[in-house]
Design a protein around this motif. Structure first.
Motif, PDB file in Angstrom:
ATOM      1  N   ALA A   1       0.054  -3.253 -13.721  1.00  0.00           N
ATOM      2  CA  ALA A   1      -0.620  -4.485 -13.287  1.00  0.00           C
ATOM      3  C   ALA A   1      -0.066  -5.083 -11.997  1.00  0.00           C
ATOM      4  O   ALA A   1      -0.855  -5.514 -11.144  1.00  0.00           O
ATOM      5  CB  ALA A   1      -0.627  -5.521 -14.409  1.00  0.00           C
ATOM      6  N   PRO A   2       1.242  -5.119 -11.785  1.00  0.00           N
ATOM      7  CA  PRO A   2       1.734  -5.706 -10.527  1.00  0.00           C
ATOM      8  C   PRO A   2       1.248  -4.965  -9.276  1.00  0.00           C
ATOM      9  O   PRO A   2       1.189  -5.547  -8.203  1.00  0.00           O
ATOM     10  CB  PRO A   2       3.255  -5.614 -10.650  1.00  0.00           C
ATOM     11  CG  PRO A   2       3.519  -5.533 -12.117  1.00  0.00           C
ATOM     12  CD  PRO A   2       2.340  -4.769 -12.686  1.00  0.00           C
ATOM     13  N   THR A   3       0.894  -3.694  -9.424  1.00  0.00           N
ATOM     14  CA  THR A   3       0.472  -2.892  -8.271  1.00  0.00           C
ATOM     15  C   THR A   3      -1.044  -2.800  -8.125  1.00  0.00           C
ATOM     16  O   THR A   3      -1.524  -2.252  -7.131  1.00  0.00           O
ATOM     17  CB  THR A   3       1.045  -1.470  -8.373  1.00  0.00           C
ATOM     18  OG1 THR A   3       0.458  -0.799  -9.494  1.00  0.00           O
ATOM     19  CG2 THR A   3       2.562  -1.494  -8.521  1.00  0.00           C
ATOM     20  N   LEU A   4      -1.786  -3.297  -9.093  1.00  0.00           N
ATOM     21  CA  LEU A   4      -3.248  -3.205  -9.061  1.00  0.00           C
ATOM     22  C   LEU A   4      -3.838  -4.327  -8.211  1.00  0.00           C
ATOM     23  O   LEU A   4      -3.255  -5.407  -8.108  1.00  0.00           O
ATOM     24  CB  LEU A   4      -3.817  -3.294 -10.480  1.00  0.00           C
ATOM     25  CG  LEU A   4      -3.390  -2.206 -11.460  1.00  0.00           C
ATOM     26  CD1 LEU A   4      -3.940  -2.501 -12.852  1.00  0.00           C
ATOM     27  CD2 LEU A   4      -3.843  -0.835 -10.978  1.00  0.00           C
ATOM     28  N   PRO A   5      -5.026  -4.088  -7.617  1.00  0.00           N
ATOM     29  CA  PRO A   5      -5.711  -5.183  -6.916  1.00  0.00           C
ATOM     30  C   PRO A   5      -5.982  -6.331  -7.895  1.00  0.00           C
ATOM     31  O   PRO A   5      -6.427  -6.100  -9.017  1.00  0.00           O
ATOM     32  CB  PRO A   5      -7.009  -4.545  -6.445  1.00  0.00           C
ATOM     33  CG  PRO A   5      -6.738  -3.073  -6.396  1.00  0.00           C
ATOM     34  CD  PRO A   5      -5.754  -2.820  -7.511  1.00  0.00           C
ATOM     35  N   HIS A   6      -5.682  -7.542  -7.456  1.00  0.00           N
ATOM     36  CA  HIS A   6      -5.842  -8.722  -8.312  1.00  0.00           C
ATOM     37  C   HIS A   6      -7.039  -9.530  -7.888  1.00  0.00           C
ATOM     38  O   HIS A   6      -7.376  -9.547  -6.714  1.00  0.00           O
ATOM     39  CB  HIS A   6      -4.566  -9.574  -8.270  1.00  0.00           C
ATOM     40  CG  HIS A   6      -3.502  -9.055  -9.193  1.00  0.00           C
ATOM     41  ND1 HIS A   6      -3.219  -9.638 -10.405  1.00  0.00           N
ATOM     42  CD2 HIS A   6      -2.688  -7.988  -9.096  1.00  0.00           C
ATOM     43  CE1 HIS A   6      -2.258  -8.955 -11.006  1.00  0.00           C
ATOM     44  NE2 HIS A   6      -1.912  -7.954 -10.226  1.00  0.00           N
ATOM     45  N   PRO A   7      -7.660 -10.221  -8.842  1.00  0.00           N
ATOM     46  CA  PRO A   7      -7.281 -10.334 -10.246  1.00  0.00           C
ATOM     47  C   PRO A   7      -7.594  -9.056 -11.022  1.00  0.00           C
ATOM     48  O   PRO A   7      -8.443  -8.260 -10.616  1.00  0.00           O
ATOM     49  CB  PRO A   7      -8.138 -11.508 -10.754  1.00  0.00           C
ATOM     50  CG  PRO A   7      -9.341 -11.485  -9.885  1.00  0.00           C
ATOM     51  CD  PRO A   7      -8.861 -11.010  -8.527  1.00  0.00           C
ATOM     52  N   VAL A   8      -6.912  -8.884 -12.142  1.00  0.00           N
ATOM     53  CA  VAL A   8      -7.152  -7.767 -13.053  1.00  0.00           C
ATOM     54  C   VAL A   8      -7.825  -8.346 -14.297  1.00  0.00           C
ATOM     55  O   VAL A   8      -7.264  -9.202 -14.969  1.00  0.00           O
ATOM     56  CB  VAL A   8      -5.837  -7.059 -13.451  1.00  0.00           C
ATOM     57  CG1 VAL A   8      -6.120  -5.909 -14.421  1.00  0.00           C
ATOM     58  CG2 VAL A   8      -5.091  -6.567 -12.211  1.00  0.00           C
ATOM     59  N   VAL A   9      -9.037  -7.865 -14.567  1.00  0.00           N
ATOM     60  CA  VAL A   9      -9.785  -8.297 -15.752  1.00  0.00           C
ATOM     61  C   VAL A   9      -9.851  -7.126 -16.714  1.00  0.00           C
ATOM     62  O   VAL A   9     -10.282  -6.027 -16.329  1.00  0.00           O
ATOM     63  CB  VAL A   9     -11.215  -8.766 -15.379  1.00  0.00           C
ATOM     64  CG1 VAL A   9     -12.004  -9.127 -16.627  1.00  0.00           C
ATOM     65  CG2 VAL A   9     -11.160  -9.935 -14.406  1.00  0.00           C
ATOM     66  N   VAL A  10      -9.430  -7.346 -17.955  1.00  0.00           N
ATOM     67  CA  VAL A  10      -9.380  -6.289 -18.973  1.00  0.00           C
ATOM     68  C   VAL A  10     -10.285  -6.656 -20.133  1.00  0.00           C
ATOM     69  O   VAL A  10     -10.144  -7.717 -20.736  1.00  0.00           O
ATOM     70  CB  VAL A  10      -7.932  -6.093 -19.493  1.00  0.00           C
ATOM     71  CG1 VAL A  10      -7.898  -5.061 -20.620  1.00  0.00           C
ATOM     72  CG2 VAL A  10      -7.004  -5.696 -18.360  1.00  0.00           C
TER      73      VAL A  10
END
Length: 166
Positions: free
Chosen positions: A25-34
């Motif tokens: 998650a810290p490296t993923l494009p934000h926001p992260v929606v799951v």
């Protein structure tokens, strides 16, 4: 930039994918929606919801710069129609995530045709994210359902599978 992750609505847990997403998650494009379905999931790094209406799902798929999902045909079809090349992680029977390996067979066929980025081993997810974010995973144009189904059938025939009915 944003990330959308979906595990679908299968009743079997899919913690393998969610744990890997949480770690990345810290490296993923934000926001992260799951969208975590029936799998319990808590995160301080991701917005999460168990289920969502189809129109909201399609909106998230269409607006995300990175899409990571289980290898359900409906989910993949939504991504391809939105001109996305999703990272797909098939649920596996050996991991008690599904009753058989039809998701794996579908994902292999679609990866062979270049429509998805396949991740079978969660250790490969980070590399797939890098590939997708660097533009090697983007789709070109939305594809209709009939074209995708025929492409899958052709790929399954090449792989020695009988295909599936619609």
């Amino acid at each position: 930039m944003s990330t959308f992750v979906s595990v679908g609505n299968g009743h079997q847990p899919f913690a393998r994918l969610l744990n890997a997403v949480e770690a990345l998650a810290p490296t993923l494009p934000h926001p992260v929606v799951v969208q975590h379905g029936h799998t319990p999931f808590a995160s301080t790094q991701c917005t999460h919801v168990d289920f969502m209406p189809m129109d909201v799902f399609i909106k998230h798929v269409g607006s995300a710069s990175l899409v990571i999902m289980h290898a359900g045909v409906g989910s993949i079809l939504s991504a391809v129609q939105a001109a996305k090349r999703p990272i797909v992680v098939p649920r596996l029977a050996a991991m008690n995530e599904i009753i058989d390996d039809h998701q794996l067979e579908l994902a292999i066929a679609l990866a062979d045709s270049g429509r998805v980025l396949l991740v079978e081993d969660m250790a490969q997810l980070g590399a797939a994210v890098i590939k997708a974010v660097n533009g090697c995973g983007g789709g070109s144009a939305g594809e209709d359902g009939a074209t995708l189904v025929e492409s899958v059938r052709a790929a399954l025939r090449r792989n020695g599978k009988s295909g599936f009915s619609t």
